[in-house]
Design a protein around this motif. Structure first.
Motif, PDB file in Angstrom:
ATOM      1  N   VAL A   1       0.844  -1.190   0.000  1.00  0.00           N
ATOM      2  CA  VAL A   1       0.000   0.000   0.000  1.00  0.00           C
ATOM      3  C   VAL A   1       0.879   1.239   0.000  1.00  0.00           C
ATOM      4  CG1 VAL A   1      -1.613   1.340   1.399  1.00  0.00           C
ATOM      5  CG2 VAL A   1      -1.953  -1.115   1.129  1.00  0.00           C
ATOM      6  N   PHE A   2       0.565   2.199  -0.836  1.00  0.00           N
ATOM      7  CA  PHE A   2       1.238   3.491  -0.826  1.00  0.00           C
ATOM      8  C   PHE A   2       0.505   4.424   0.131  1.00  0.00           C
ATOM      9  CE2 PHE A   2       3.535   1.870  -4.285  1.00  0.00           C
ATOM     10  CZ  PHE A   2       4.485   2.778  -4.740  1.00  0.00           C
ATOM     11  N   LEU A   3       1.249   5.007   1.064  1.00  0.00           N
ATOM     12  CA  LEU A   3       0.686   5.956   2.028  1.00  0.00           C
ATOM     13  C   LEU A   3       0.943   7.367   1.547  1.00  0.00           C
ATOM     14  CD1 LEU A   3       2.064   4.373   5.334  1.00  0.00           C
ATOM     15  CD2 LEU A   3      -0.095   3.850   4.167  1.00  0.00           C
ATOM     16  N   GLY A   4      -0.087   8.193   1.465  1.00  0.00           N
ATOM     17  CA  GLY A   4       0.063   9.571   1.007  1.00  0.00           C
ATOM     18  C   GLY A   4      -0.266  10.587   2.073  1.00  0.00           C
ATOM     19  N   ARG A   5      -1.524  10.994   2.138  1.00  0.00           N
ATOM     20  CA  ARG A   5      -1.908  12.070   3.051  1.00  0.00           C
ATOM     21  C   ARG A   5      -1.509  11.791   4.501  1.00  0.00           C
ATOM     22  NH1 ARG A   5      -6.149  12.072  -0.757  1.00  0.00           N
ATOM     23  NH2 ARG A   5      -6.596  14.144  -1.630  1.00  0.00           N
ATOM     24  N   ALA A   6      -1.652  10.543   4.927  1.00  0.00           N
ATOM     25  CA  ALA A   6      -1.407  10.221   6.336  1.00  0.00           C
ATOM     26  C   ALA A   6      -0.016  10.673   6.784  1.00  0.00           C
ATOM     27  CB  ALA A   6      -1.590   8.727   6.576  1.00  0.00           C
ATOM     28  N   TRP A   7       1.018  10.341   5.980  1.00  0.00           N
ATOM     29  CA  TRP A   7       2.370  10.696   6.429  1.00  0.00           C
ATOM     30  C   TRP A   7       2.636  12.196   6.293  1.00  0.00           C
ATOM     31  CZ3 TRP A   7       6.188  13.005   3.590  1.00  0.00           C
ATOM     32  CH2 TRP A   7       6.180  12.881   2.207  1.00  0.00           C
ATOM     33  N   VAL A   8       1.967  12.863   5.347  1.00  0.00           N
ATOM     34  CA  VAL A   8       2.161  14.310   5.220  1.00  0.00           C
ATOM     35  C   VAL A   8       1.533  15.033   6.403  1.00  0.00           C
ATOM     36  CG1 VAL A   8       1.837  16.331   3.761  1.00  0.00           C
ATOM     37  CG2 VAL A   8       2.254  14.102   2.723  1.00  0.00           C
ATOM     38  N   TYR A   9       0.369  14.563   6.872  1.00  0.00           N
ATOM     39  CA  TYR A   9      -0.215  15.133   8.087  1.00  0.00           C
ATOM     40  C   TYR A   9       0.781  15.025   9.239  1.00  0.00           C
ATOM     41  CZ  TYR A   9      -4.882  14.798   5.857  1.00  0.00           C
ATOM     42  OH  TYR A   9      -5.966  14.927   5.031  1.00  0.00           O
ATOM     43  N   ALA A  10       1.381  13.844   9.382  1.00  0.00           N
ATOM     44  CA  ALA A  10       2.323  13.637  10.487  1.00  0.00           C
ATOM     45  C   ALA A  10       3.560  14.507  10.323  1.00  0.00           C
ATOM     46  CB  ALA A  10       2.715  12.161  10.562  1.00  0.00           C
ATOM     47  N   LEU A  11       4.007  14.684   9.089  1.00  0.00           N
ATOM     48  CA  LEU A  11       5.172  15.536   8.828  1.00  0.00           C
ATOM     49  C   LEU A  11       4.876  16.972   9.213  1.00  0.00           C
ATOM     50  CD1 LEU A  11       8.048  15.651   7.424  1.00  0.00           C
ATOM     51  CD2 LEU A  11       6.801  16.420   5.391  1.00  0.00           C
ATOM     52  N   ALA A  12       3.712  17.481   8.814  1.00  0.00           N
ATOM     53  CA  ALA A  12       3.347  18.850   9.147  1.00  0.00           C
ATOM     54  C   ALA A  12       3.116  19.015  10.635  1.00  0.00           C
ATOM     55  CB  ALA A  12       2.088  19.248   8.381  1.00  0.00           C
ATOM     56  N   SER A  13       2.676  17.958  11.281  1.00  0.00           N
ATOM     57  CA  SER A  13       2.377  18.005  12.706  1.00  0.00           C
ATOM     58  C   SER A  13       3.633  17.992  13.566  1.00  0.00           C
ATOM     59  CB  SER A  13       1.494  16.807  13.067  1.00  0.00           C
ATOM     60  OG  SER A  13       1.382  16.621  14.460  1.00  0.00           O
ATOM     61  N   ARG A  14       4.537  17.038  13.289  1.00  0.00           N
ATOM     62  CA  ARG A  14       5.695  16.873  14.175  1.00  0.00           C
ATOM     63  C   ARG A  14       6.976  16.482  13.444  1.00  0.00           C
ATOM     64  NH1 ARG A  14       4.514  13.974  19.799  1.00  0.00           N
ATOM     65  NH2 ARG A  14       6.255  15.335  20.332  1.00  0.00           N
ATOM     66  N   GLY A  15       7.051  16.760  12.155  1.00  0.00           N
ATOM     67  CA  GLY A  15       8.277  16.513  11.421  1.00  0.00           C
ATOM     68  C   GLY A  15       8.640  15.039  11.360  1.00  0.00           C
ATOM     69  N   GLN A  16       9.937  14.772  11.250  1.00  0.00           N
ATOM     70  CA  GLN A  16      10.416  13.397  11.152  1.00  0.00           C
ATOM     71  C   GLN A  16       9.915  12.545  12.311  1.00  0.00           C
ATOM     72  OE1 GLN A  16      14.683  13.005  10.624  1.00  0.00           O
ATOM     73  NE2 GLN A  16      14.699  10.905  11.360  1.00  0.00           N
ATOM     74  N   GLN A  17       9.910  13.091  13.509  1.00  0.00           N
ATOM     75  CA  GLN A  17       9.450  12.345  14.676  1.00  0.00           C
ATOM     76  C   GLN A  17       8.003  11.906  14.506  1.00  0.00           C
ATOM     77  OE1 GLN A  17       9.565  14.608  18.316  1.00  0.00           O
ATOM     78  NE2 GLN A  17       8.734  12.945  19.562  1.00  0.00           N
ATOM     79  N   GLY A  18       7.177  12.805  13.965  1.00  0.00           N
ATOM     80  CA  GLY A  18       5.777  12.465  13.757  1.00  0.00           C
ATOM     81  C   GLY A  18       5.603  11.355  12.736  1.00  0.00           C
TER      82      GLY A  18
END
Length: 392
Positions: A333-350
């Motif tokens: 599965v390719f993950l798109g929006r989910a990881w970008v939300y986490a990136l905007a929220s808390r960067g690499q840690q998120g």
């Protein structure tokens, strides 16, 4: 305590934080779909209508989520999907995401439209990654991009075929990101002022904000209007499967064709030399009112799954969704929006935290369904919410 003050755990938690942190035009860009966003809703809804069959009293002491994805030894059946402009969601965002993928043991895919260029991502990770490409009119430039990708150690080319021209993403018009003239620019300025944390961390400290993979074609790399003019001039609506055959001759690594939904297109991709296909409606950002990707997956798997790897994207918000896709025959599965939300929220840690959560959800679901290996997942372990109905 506000709901926005909780420690973010899920993709939805990160989405809420991203919405507060980002200027509206950037949040809408990643959040929105085409036209009335009917397909956007269907992508998530159709995953929700799939239910697991729970199996008990099985020995599930050796659950293993590892698998091979186009030659990449992955810790789980997930790929970080290519998303344009992610360097605008966190400081040097593509680098942070690639590092998170490396830490999680997952493939990372860099977009043609990334802020950070191929070379920067390679230098930061020292790890092979995948590269996404559109067929643009300037074929010599395509060849140079392929050479750069190879030099950067890219092993897999993800070629997008569902964008002969951009879909009607109406949110981008409403918030001034596309068109709007002076009122649009004033609207964006007001949105920037209302996002001070982003303005400092990304807007100031995250420069340069140009499209790193394209800057050799732009006279002034800092002029985003020139980038837009170049990109608009390079969409190629005349592209056919013959162009994929040409691309296959240029690229010696793995080739994944992204953006097929119909069986005959999947077959054409295989006949043109693809090693894998990605069942995708471009995150519902192209043609509205098409079917969800997950609903199209089984037919494509039945048609070409014995010959090539089949992937899916669109609407994936948890590890449970990944398991559902595997049950229906997806290799990954390719993950798109989910990881970008986490990136905007808390960067690499998120991103690392969210990927870790997905992996735990996959392993937990497998154990509670009575299976130890990904290959044991099959359609018999699923039922639809509407299939059971009500007793007569």
């Amino acid at each position: 305590m506000s709901i926005y003050d909780v420690i973010p755990v899920t993709a939805e938690d990160h989405r809420r934080r991203a919405r507060r942190r980002l200027p509206r035009f950037l949040f809408d860009y990643i959040e929105g779909g085409a036209n009335d966003e009917l397909t956007l809703a269907a992508n998530s809804r159709d995953f929700q209508q799939l239910q697991f069959r729970q199996r008990v009293m099985r020995d599930v002491s050796t659950v293993d989520t590892a698998c091979e994805l186009l030659g990449f030894q992955s810790s789980a059946p997930m790929v970080i999907a290519p998303v344009g402009m992610t360097g605008m969601y966190a400081r040097r965002g593509e680098v942070q995401a690639a590092r998170a993928a490396k830490a999680a043991g997952l493939p990372f895919t860099l977009s043609t439209m990334s802020i950070c260029p191929l070379e920067e991502v390679q230098a930061a990770t020292q790890t092979p990654f995948w590269f996404q490409l559109y067929m643009i009119r300037d074929r010599e430039f395509v060849q140079r991009l392929l050479q750069r990708a190879k030099a950067a150690g890219c092993t897999t080319l993800v070629f997008t075929v569902d964008l002969p021209l951009p879909g009607m993403r109406l949110r981008d018009f409403r918030n001034g990101m596309l068109g709007g003239g002076l009122p649009g620019k004033l609207s964006q300025l007001a949105q920037l002022v209302s996002s001070p944390l982003w303005a400092l961390d990304v807007g100031i400290k995250g420069k340069p904000h140009n499209f790193g993979n394209l800057k050799e074609k732009i006279a002034d790399p800092d002029d985003l209007d020139l980038y837009k003019a170049f990109i608009d001039s390079q969409f190629d609506p005349s592209c056919t499967w013959d162009d994929i055959r040409w691309l296959r001759d240029q690229w010696q690594g793995k080739l994944l064709v992204k953006g097929v939904q119909e069986v005959d297109d999947a077959r054409a991709a295989v006949d043109a030399g693809a090693d894998a296909v990605l069942v995708s409606n471009h995150g519902a950002r192209q043609l509205d009112s098409v079917a969800s990707s997950i609903s199209k997956l089984p037919a494509v798997v039945a048609a070409v799954g014995s010959e090539v790897e089949v992937y899916v994207d669109g609407g994936v918000r948890s590890g449970l969704d990944v398991v559902k896709a595997r049950c229906l025959g997806a290799t990954g599965v390719f993950l798109g929006r989910a990881w970008v939300y986490a990136l905007a929220s808390r960067g690499q840690q998120g991103v690392e935290q969210l990927l870790g959560l997905f992996q735990k959800e996959i392993a937990t679901a497998m154990a509670l369904m009575g299976v130890n290996q990904l290959d044991d997942l099959n359609p018999e372990l699923l039922e639809t919410a509407i299939s059971r109905g009500n007793p007569g």
